[in-house]
Design an enzyme around this catalytic site. Sequence first.
Site, short mmCIF file in Angstrom:
data_model
loop_
_atom_site.label_atom_id
_atom_site.label_comp_id
_atom_site.label_asym_id
_atom_site.label_seq_id
_atom_site.Cartn_x
_atom_site.Cartn_y
_atom_site.Cartn_z
N HIS A 72 0.93 -1.29 0.12
CA HIS A 72 0.20 -0.11 0.02
C HIS A 72 0.86 1.44 -0.05
CE1 HIS A 72 -3.44 -2.74 1.30
NE2 HIS A 72 -2.23 -3.29 1.83
N GLU A 92 9.95 8.93 -16.77
CA GLU A 92 8.60 9.35 -16.92
C GLU A 92 8.10 9.05 -18.41
OE1 GLU A 92 7.90 13.54 -15.07
OE2 GLU A 92 10.03 13.46 -15.52
N SER A 108 16.10 21.50 -15.03
CA SER A 108 14.89 22.55 -15.19
C SER A 108 15.67 23.73 -15.77
CB SER A 108 14.34 22.78 -13.99
OG SER A 108 13.43 23.94 -14.04
N LYS A 115 16.94 21.26 -9.97
CA LYS A 115 16.37 20.26 -10.35
C LYS A 115 17.06 19.15 -11.04
CE LYS A 115 11.83 19.88 -10.40
NZ LYS A 115 10.59 20.07 -11.03
#
Length: 466
Positions: A162, A296, A283, A289
């Site tokens: 979970h 992704e 970024s 970043k």
Amino acid sequence: MSDKKASNAMWGGRFASGPAAIMEAINASIDFDKKLYAQDIRGSIAHSEMLAETGIIEEQDQEKIAHGLNTILKEIEEGKFEFSTRLEDIHMNVEARLAELIGSAAGRLHTARSRNDQVAVDFRLWVKDEFYRVAAALKGLIEVFLTRAEEHAATVMPGFTHMQTAQPVTFGHHCMAYVEMFSRDLSRVRDAIERMDESPLGAAALAGTGFPIDRFRTAKALGFREPTRNSLDSVSDRDFALEFLSIAAICATHLSRLAEEIVIWSTPQFGFVRLSDSFSTGSSIMPQKKNPDAAELVRAKTGRVNGHLIGLLTVMKGLPLAYSKDMQEDKEAVFDAAETLDLMLAAMTGMVGDMTINDAAMKKAAGSGYSTATDLADWLVRTLGLPFREAHHVTGRAVALAESKKVGLEKLSLEDLQSIHSGITADIFSVLSVQNSVKSRTSFGGTAPAEVRRQIRYWKKRIAKA
Ligand code: ARG
């Protein structure tokens, strides 16, 4: 006549061209099926050799045909071939060029053959090659995971259910879970090759042919185990394409789950892994970043692969036997899924091989969330002979006490623990560390480093032979 139609108020207005051009546009497949040129030429050479051997065509004609086809192969490979939409597909483009090159002998090539068995054999050859490419890529990915598992057989990390900390596991064990998944994909590829390894060539349009062809000869020449057994099925079967897409979809789904884990693990909050510069991007506005774009995109491209499976299933589901032009829609789905899957596998293999594992962050997280609570309960069962349900209850109280004191279970004092159950002795502390927790899970397939190493040895041997 065509003027009248082109200006048809119902549908003509949007189109600059008349119905013939629109028909050509919907009918032609050359833009995508030119990918099959090598398979088409290979199939035609094998067919012509068989026709000559069985005396259906003259030896000299066959030599001209083979020579012409090899010239065309060269022309295409050198980018000198002019593909024409008017000639619809790869089969007619090649045949028309053959006629230009060798004259009337070209017309003998299509004896005892139809485009229906021709496209079926070309496409099977292509899909079979792609299956081998996917198998090799899967082996590469599995090998990378085996290496990482070996390095980290004893690196403790939290195991989740979970998405909540459950019990400590090792990163090597986690890697080996992916070895299991990708090995199943690999075995599905092997099974599918076995099933599709039959040549439909010679089924002709749908009913076979009266010419004394030798289908065993062409099957062998094209590297198939044997010819297909039913001419109707031969030209209407696209199971090999559907199987490719379903295997691709399952494999892509595995890759997507892994991609999701990498996205989570590489957040500053988790910090379990750091992607290499080659597999992440910065970024344009936030200098701190480091984004896991490749992961992704692997996650996202799964949608495309899965979509192609549903697309082709839907194309096929309403088709009566035997061939219908609907089946021309099989190719773009498979080509795109194949290209996408190849790229996903390559990206994942690179990412997993390159990423840095932060052992300390993993270990720290493994100890949080009372992850050794089950070990405490097991100790009560093993040492004090408590029924598991009662042990579970006692452990729950220990967790509540630790929580109220804002400490981990291993930081409770013996007196604290004894206030919950008087039978507890100092020996209990031996099971409360994450290291000892994983070490104790020696059941077959469990997370104990020794067991993980045994799994690695097993798969190393098996993959070498796969
Ligand atoms: N381009 C066609 C396809 O991909 C080839 C077969 C055409 N056969 C026919 N009878 N029109 O399916």
